[in-house]
Design a protein around this motif. Structure first.
Motif, PDB file in Angstrom:
ATOM      1  N   ALA A  20       0.826  -1.214   0.000  1.00 39.03           N
ATOM      2  CA  ALA A  20       0.000   0.000   0.000  1.00 39.03           C
ATOM      3  C   ALA A  20       0.858   1.262   0.000  1.00 39.03           C
ATOM      4  N   GLY A  21       2.171   1.091   0.118  1.00 41.03           N
ATOM      5  CA  GLY A  21       3.079   2.224  -0.009  1.00 41.03           C
ATOM      6  C   GLY A  21       3.919   2.489   1.222  1.00 41.03           C
ATOM      7  N   PHE A  22       4.823   3.435   1.035  1.00 40.53           N
ATOM      8  CA  PHE A  22       5.668   3.872   2.142  1.00 40.53           C
ATOM      9  C   PHE A  22       6.165   5.275   1.883  1.00 40.53           C
ATOM     10  N   ALA A  23       6.648   5.888   2.959  1.00 43.79           N
ATOM     11  CA  ALA A  23       7.375   7.162   2.894  1.00 43.79           C
ATOM     12  C   ALA A  23       8.606   6.973   3.757  1.00 43.79           C
ATOM     13  N   ILE A  24       9.760   7.262   3.183  1.00 41.81           N
ATOM     14  CA  ILE A  24      11.029   7.095   3.874  1.00 41.81           C
ATOM     15  C   ILE A  24      11.788   8.418   3.811  1.00 41.81           C
ATOM     16  N   TRP A  72       0.787   1.550  13.774  1.00 44.06           N
ATOM     17  CA  TRP A  72      -0.149   2.665  13.723  1.00 44.06           C
ATOM     18  C   TRP A  72      -1.250   2.481  14.763  1.00 44.06           C
ATOM     19  N   GLU A  73      -1.629   1.256  15.002  1.00 47.01           N
ATOM     20  CA  GLU A  73      -2.664   0.983  16.000  1.00 47.01           C
ATOM     21  C   GLU A  73      -2.256   1.552  17.363  1.00 47.01           C
ATOM     22  N   GLU A  74      -0.980   1.431  17.690  1.00 46.37           N
ATOM     23  CA  GLU A  74      -0.489   1.955  18.968  1.00 46.37           C
ATOM     24  C   GLU A  74      -0.465   3.486  18.997  1.00 46.37           C
ATOM     25  N   LEU A  75      -0.531   4.114  17.846  1.00 44.80           N
ATOM     26  CA  LEU A  75      -0.488   5.574  17.758  1.00 44.80           C
ATOM     27  C   LEU A  75      -1.855   6.213  17.545  1.00 44.80           C
ATOM     28  N   LYS A  76      -2.910   5.414  17.454  1.00 42.98           N
ATOM     29  CA  LYS A  76      -4.223   5.969  17.097  1.00 42.98           C
ATOM     30  C   LYS A  76      -4.717   7.027  18.089  1.00 42.98           C
ATOM     31  N   GLY A  95      -0.363  -0.314   9.195  1.00 37.26           N
ATOM     32  CA  GLY A  95       0.992   0.163   9.023  1.00 37.26           C
ATOM     33  C   GLY A  95       1.781   0.238  10.306  1.00 37.26           C
ATOM     34  N   PHE A  96       3.026   0.601  10.137  1.00 32.66           N
ATOM     35  CA  PHE A  96       3.905   0.824  11.279  1.00 32.66           C
ATOM     36  C   PHE A  96       4.996   1.798  10.878  1.00 32.66           C
ATOM     37  N   ALA A  97       5.608   2.399  11.881  1.00 33.15           N
ATOM     38  CA  ALA A  97       6.663   3.382  11.673  1.00 33.15           C
ATOM     39  C   ALA A  97       7.975   2.854  12.238  1.00 33.15           C
ATOM     40  N   ILE A  98       9.049   3.306  11.629  1.00 28.92           N
ATOM     41  CA  ILE A  98      10.406   2.987  12.075  1.00 28.92           C
ATOM     42  C   ILE A  98      11.157   4.306  12.229  1.00 28.92           C
ATOM     43  N   SER A  99      11.912   4.410  13.302  1.00 36.65           N
ATOM     44  CA  SER A  99      12.827   5.525  13.505  1.00 36.65           C
ATOM     45  C   SER A  99      14.147   4.933  13.953  1.00 36.65           C
ATOM     46  N   LEU A 100      15.214   5.284  13.246  1.00 29.85           N
ATOM     47  CA  LEU A 100      16.519   4.750  13.622  1.00 29.85           C
ATOM     48  C   LEU A 100      17.572   5.834  13.519  1.00 29.85           C
ATOM     49  N   GLU A 101      18.642   5.615  14.251  1.00 28.27           N
ATOM     50  CA  GLU A 101      19.753   6.548  14.244  1.00 28.27           C
ATOM     51  C   GLU A 101      21.048   5.758  14.232  1.00 28.27           C
ATOM     52  N   ARG A 102      21.888   6.073  13.277  1.00 32.34           N
ATOM     53  CA  ARG A 102      23.202   5.448  13.159  1.00 32.34           C
ATOM     54  C   ARG A 102      24.181   6.514  12.697  1.00 32.34           C
ATOM     55  N   GLY A 103      25.364   6.510  13.259  1.00 34.62           N
ATOM     56  CA  GLY A 103      26.389   7.451  12.837  1.00 34.62           C
ATOM     57  C   GLY A 103      25.984   8.898  13.013  1.00 34.62           C
ATOM     58  N   GLY A 104      25.149   9.177  14.018  1.00 32.81           N
ATOM     59  CA  GLY A 104      24.715  10.542  14.272  1.00 32.81           C
ATOM     60  C   GLY A 104      23.675  11.062  13.306  1.00 32.81           C
ATOM     61  N   SER A 105      23.081  10.182  12.518  1.00 30.11           N
ATOM     62  CA  SER A 105      22.082  10.581  11.530  1.00 30.11           C
ATOM     63  C   SER A 105      20.796   9.785  11.747  1.00 30.11           C
ATOM     64  N   ALA A 112       2.998   0.634   4.796  1.00 31.98           N
ATOM     65  CA  ALA A 112       1.573   0.322   4.845  1.00 31.98           C
ATOM     66  C   ALA A 112       1.181  -0.864   3.975  1.00 31.98           C
ATOM     67  N   ARG A 113       0.123  -1.507   4.433  1.00 33.28           N
ATOM     68  CA  ARG A 113      -0.572  -2.571   3.693  1.00 33.28           C
ATOM     69  C   ARG A 113      -2.055  -2.217   3.721  1.00 33.28           C
TER      70      ARG A 113
END
Length: 161
Positions: A20-24, A72-76, A95-105, A112-113
């Motif tokens: 169903a798509g994504f945004a990165i 997303w259910e946890e964020l409703k 859907g679900f979200a990911i947030s990551l940090e590596r190398g200071g970035s 989504a589905r």
């Protein structure tokens, strides 16, 4: 950077996992991603953009404060503007979200589905692919013309300053 092979291949794998798509947003600096990849339906991207929904999107707010994964259910309860409900009208349901940090970035994404929730295995595979994409784009070099053309052929919308 191994962008010529890695970036299109990684995005293809993510597209298969998130039909169903994504945004990165990759390598966010001063609240702006260095690279942005989107595969959501064009009508949803237009509604999201014209409605200024980025400022109300619960996945963005969560990612600004956290690292990890969340459904997303946890964020409703953090969605008073109804971003998730509006997305449903475009077939963007689970859907679900990911947030990551590596190398200071920091990089963040939402996947989504339309048919069902993601399995734990799919979430973990998506997280691993996202980490590889983050690492493959860590260089400040612009995308090559070949990579840009490969992304266009995949119908992946992208922005790069």
């Amino acid at each position: 950077m191994h962008e010529k092979l890695d970036i299109p291949d990684l995005l293809l794998a993510l597209m298969a996992l998130a039909p169903a798509g994504f945004a990165i947003g990759l390598h966010v600096r001063y609240q702006t991603p260095t690279l942005m990849f989107q595969t959501y339906p064009v009508a949803w991207l237009a509604e999201y953009s014209h409605g200024g929904l980025v400022m109300q999107d619960p996945t963005i707010g969560w990612a600004a404060e956290n690292r990890g994964m969340i459904s997303w259910e946890e964020l409703k309860d953090r969605d008073p503007a109804g971003v998730f409900e509006r997305a449903r009208a475009h077939g963007i349901v689970h859907g679900f979200a990911i947030s990551l940090e590596r190398g200071g970035s920091q990089s963040l994404a939402s996947f989504a589905r339309g048919d069902r929730d993601f399995t734990p295995e799919e979430k973990e595979t998506t997280r691993a692919l996202m980490l590889r994409l983050h690492e493959a784009t860590a260089s400040a070099m612009p995308l090559s013309p070949e990579t840009r053309e490969a992304l266009r052929s995949l119908s992946v919308a992208f922005t790069q300053p």
